[in-house]
Motif scaffolding. Structure first.
Motif, PDB file in Angstrom:
ATOM      1  N   GLU A 185     -58.233 -57.071  69.707  1.00 33.18           N
ATOM      2  CA  GLU A 185     -59.478 -57.608  70.258  1.00 33.18           C
ATOM      3  C   GLU A 185     -60.558 -56.547  70.044  1.00 33.18           C
ATOM      4  O   GLU A 185     -60.296 -55.353  70.195  1.00 33.18           O
ATOM      5  N   ILE A 186     -61.755 -56.986  69.685  1.00 36.27           N
ATOM      6  CA  ILE A 186     -62.861 -56.059  69.472  1.00 36.27           C
ATOM      7  C   ILE A 186     -64.002 -56.409  70.414  1.00 36.27           C
ATOM      8  O   ILE A 186     -64.303 -57.590  70.634  1.00 36.27           O
ATOM      9  N   MET A 187     -64.597 -55.386  70.999  1.00 36.55           N
ATOM     10  CA  MET A 187     -65.693 -55.571  71.951  1.00 36.55           C
ATOM     11  C   MET A 187     -66.809 -54.581  71.636  1.00 36.55           C
ATOM     12  O   MET A 187     -66.550 -53.485  71.122  1.00 36.55           O
ATOM     13  N   PHE A 188     -68.014 -54.966  71.961  1.00 36.29           N
ATOM     14  CA  PHE A 188     -69.178 -54.110  71.759  1.00 36.29           C
ATOM     15  C   PHE A 188     -69.947 -54.007  73.074  1.00 36.29           C
ATOM     16  O   PHE A 188     -70.092 -54.997  73.803  1.00 36.29           O
ATOM     17  N   PHE A 189     -70.447 -52.794  73.357  1.00 32.84           N
ATOM     18  CA  PHE A 189     -71.182 -52.557  74.594  1.00 32.84           C
ATOM     19  C   PHE A 189     -72.433 -51.739  74.291  1.00 32.84           C
ATOM     20  O   PHE A 189     -72.404 -50.840  73.441  1.00 32.84           O
ATOM     21  N   ASP A 190     -73.506 -52.054  75.007  1.00 33.39           N
ATOM     22  CA  ASP A 190     -74.745 -51.297  74.806  1.00 33.39           C
ATOM     23  C   ASP A 190     -74.724 -50.017  75.639  1.00 33.39           C
ATOM     24  O   ASP A 190     -73.695 -49.642  76.212  1.00 33.39           O
ATOM     25  N   GLN A 191     -75.872 -49.350  75.754  1.00 32.14           N
ATOM     26  CA  GLN A 191     -75.948 -48.027  76.370  1.00 32.14           C
ATOM     27  C   GLN A 191     -75.694 -48.051  77.874  1.00 32.14           C
ATOM     28  O   GLN A 191     -75.381 -47.018  78.458  1.00 32.14           O
ATOM     29  N   VAL A 192     -75.815 -49.210  78.502  1.00 29.78           N
ATOM     30  CA  VAL A 192     -75.579 -49.289  79.941  1.00 29.78           C
ATOM     31  C   VAL A 192     -74.301 -50.059  80.268  1.00 29.78           C
ATOM     32  O   VAL A 192     -74.082 -50.467  81.408  1.00 29.78           O
ATOM     33  N   GLY A 193     -73.462 -50.267  79.266  1.00 25.46           N
ATOM     34  CA  GLY A 193     -72.179 -50.912  79.486  1.00 25.46           C
ATOM     35  C   GLY A 193     -72.206 -52.426  79.496  1.00 25.46           C
ATOM     36  O   GLY A 193     -71.224 -53.066  79.875  1.00 25.46           O
ATOM     37  N   GLU A 194     -73.316 -53.016  79.043  1.00 20.59           N
ATOM     38  CA  GLU A 194     -73.390 -54.475  78.958  1.00 20.59           C
ATOM     39  C   GLU A 194     -72.709 -54.951  77.676  1.00 20.59           C
ATOM     40  O   GLU A 194     -72.940 -54.399  76.600  1.00 20.59           O
ATOM     41  N   ALA A 195     -71.880 -55.999  77.805  1.00 21.85           N
ATOM     42  CA  ALA A 195     -71.183 -56.532  76.641  1.00 21.85           C
ATOM     43  C   ALA A 195     -72.172 -57.180  75.677  1.00 21.85           C
ATOM     44  O   ALA A 195     -73.143 -57.809  76.097  1.00 21.85           O
ATOM     45  N   MET A 196     -71.903 -57.018  74.378  1.00 18.28           N
ATOM     46  CA  MET A 196     -72.729 -57.603  73.328  1.00 18.28           C
ATOM     47  C   MET A 196     -71.862 -58.571  72.520  1.00 18.28           C
ATOM     48  O   MET A 196     -70.674 -58.298  72.290  1.00 18.28           O
ATOM     49  N   PRO A 197     -72.404 -59.700  72.067  1.00 18.10           N
ATOM     50  CA  PRO A 197     -71.590 -60.708  71.365  1.00 18.10           C
ATOM     51  C   PRO A 197     -71.003 -60.168  70.059  1.00 18.10           C
ATOM     52  O   PRO A 197     -71.701 -59.529  69.273  1.00 18.10           O
ATOM     53  N   GLU A 198     -69.737 -60.457  69.850  1.00 16.97           N
ATOM     54  CA  GLU A 198     -69.071 -60.045  68.610  1.00 16.97           C
ATOM     55  C   GLU A 198     -69.761 -60.620  67.387  1.00 16.97           C
ATOM     56  O   GLU A 198     -69.874 -59.963  66.352  1.00 16.97           O
ATOM     57  N   THR A 199     -70.267 -61.848  67.507  1.00 18.43           N
ATOM     58  CA  THR A 199     -70.906 -62.505  66.363  1.00 18.43           C
ATOM     59  C   THR A 199     -72.201 -61.815  65.922  1.00 18.43           C
ATOM     60  O   THR A 199     -72.700 -62.106  64.841  1.00 18.43           O
ATOM     61  N   ASP A 200     -72.725 -60.919  66.742  1.00 18.91           N
ATOM     62  CA  ASP A 200     -73.911 -60.159  66.342  1.00 18.91           C
ATOM     63  C   ASP A 200     -73.581 -59.102  65.299  1.00 18.91           C
ATOM     64  O   ASP A 200     -74.477 -58.573  64.641  1.00 18.91           O
ATOM     65  N   PHE A 201     -72.283 -58.815  65.118  1.00 17.13           N
ATOM     66  CA  PHE A 201     -71.911 -57.658  64.313  1.00 17.13           C
ATOM     67  C   PHE A 201     -71.088 -57.987  63.075  1.00 17.13           C
ATOM     68  O   PHE A 201     -70.959 -57.160  62.192  1.00 17.13           O
ATOM     69  N   PHE A 202     -70.509 -59.154  62.982  1.00 17.22           N
ATOM     70  CA  PHE A 202     -69.963 -59.637  61.707  1.00 17.22           C
ATOM     71  C   PHE A 202     -69.729 -61.136  61.807  1.00 17.22           C
ATOM     72  O   PHE A 202     -69.529 -61.669  62.906  1.00 17.22           O
ATOM     73  N   PRO A 203     -69.761 -61.853  60.672  1.00 17.10           N
ATOM     74  CA  PRO A 203     -69.641 -63.310  60.692  1.00 17.10           C
ATOM     75  C   PRO A 203     -68.312 -63.759  61.274  1.00 17.10           C
ATOM     76  O   PRO A 203     -67.270 -63.138  61.043  1.00 17.10           O
ATOM     77  N   SER A 204     -68.318 -64.840  62.020  1.00 17.12           N
ATOM     78  CA  SER A 204     -67.094 -65.348  62.638  1.00 17.12           C
ATOM     79  C   SER A 204     -66.105 -65.872  61.607  1.00 17.12           C
ATOM     80  O   SER A 204     -64.904 -65.931  61.862  1.00 17.12           O
ATOM     81  N   ASN A 205     -66.590 -66.259  60.423  1.00  9.92           N
ATOM     82  CA  ASN A 205     -65.705 -66.840  59.402  1.00  9.92           C
ATOM     83  C   ASN A 205     -65.296 -65.827  58.336  1.00  9.92           C
ATOM     84  O   ASN A 205     -64.824 -66.214  57.268  1.00  9.92           O
ATOM     85  N   VAL A 206     -65.453 -64.540  58.615  1.00  7.72           N
ATOM     86  CA  VAL A 206     -65.152 -63.540  57.600  1.00  7.72           C
ATOM     87  C   VAL A 206     -63.672 -63.559  57.214  1.00  7.72           C
ATOM     88  O   VAL A 206     -63.312 -63.244  56.075  1.00  7.72           O
TER      89      VAL A 206
END
Length: 243
Positions: free
Chosen positions: A150-171
């Protein structure tokens, strides 16, 4: 004329000062890996509260012996953690989780990357450049009965960021041959995926696991059609992109 020059001079000063304030604000957003991991919401790593995470990062970056008091441990319970700075790695640390000791082994540690193992689970953290700031990429991989990440992304204050913002869902469809029928493409998301993040250049490899299919017949089918070479993506311009 002199009044005009005087006004232009003051306007220039205001612009320079304003730009300096803007850049200073941007720089303040830049955070270290330790700060990003510390900012994670409690419960993101169930057996490591904020204090334990800070101790872990301190041990990893400084290469010295520490003691970790994880979340859920009884009052006054301190787990001794041994460390070695050999080649920048630390081994044989332990944490307390769910009423029992869990071995914790540092796999790789750099200024912007940390990975460690707890039993059959691998945790990897990376502070990825995001403009003038950094964001945290966290990958957790369970290795048994088959690999699943599982991969997760978080900003500088620990808020989760959508996975789809960082690579295409159909890759993952790139692991299929062009002639793959629509039915197989539709079922691709049911397979477990293995994600591995390089500590050297933050490149990401993605592969699908045939053993995660629901039947032996389906497992054999996926072994036949899936490309054996993983997809490799590189972190570039705020997202993972194909090389």
């Amino acid at each position: 004329m002199r009044k005009l020059l005087y006004a232009c001079y003051h306007l220039l000063i205001l612009l320079v000062v304003g730009a300096g304030v803007f850049l200073s604000a941007e720089v303040l957003h830049a955070q270290s890996l330790a700060e990003l991991v510390s900012a994670l919401p409690e419960g993101t790593i169930p057996f490591l509260d904020r204090e334990a995470r800070e101790s872990l990062l301190s041990c990893s970056s400084m290469g010295k012996k520490i003691s970790i008091t994880p979340s859920g441990a009884p009052n006054g319970f301190v787990v001794p953690a041994s460390a070695s700075s050999d080649q920048g790695s630390l081994k044989a640390n332990s944490v307390h989780a769910f009423g029992q000791l869990v071995p914790l082994e540092i796999i790789h540690c750099t200024e912007f990357y940390l990975s460690f193992r707890t039993g059959e689970v691998i945790h990897a953290f990376a502070a990825l450049p995001y403009g003038n700031r950094k964001i945290l990429c966290y990958i957790v991989t369970i290795e048994n009965p088959f690999a699943h990440s599982e991969i997760m992304f978080f900003d500088q204050v620990g808020e989760a960021m959508p996975e789809t913002d960082f690579f295409p869902s159909n890759v993952a469809e790139l692991l299929l041959p062009p002639s793959t029928p629509p039915r197989d493409r539709a079922e691709l998301s049911s397979l477990a995926r293995r994600l591995t993040l390089s500590p050297e250049d933050f490149s990401l490899t993605l592969s699908l696991i045939p053993e995660s299919a629901s039947s032996l017949e389906a497992q054999g089918h996926w072994r036949e059609i899936l490309r054996p070479t993983p997809i490799r993506l590189e972190w570039k311009r705020r997202r993972f992109r194909l090389r």
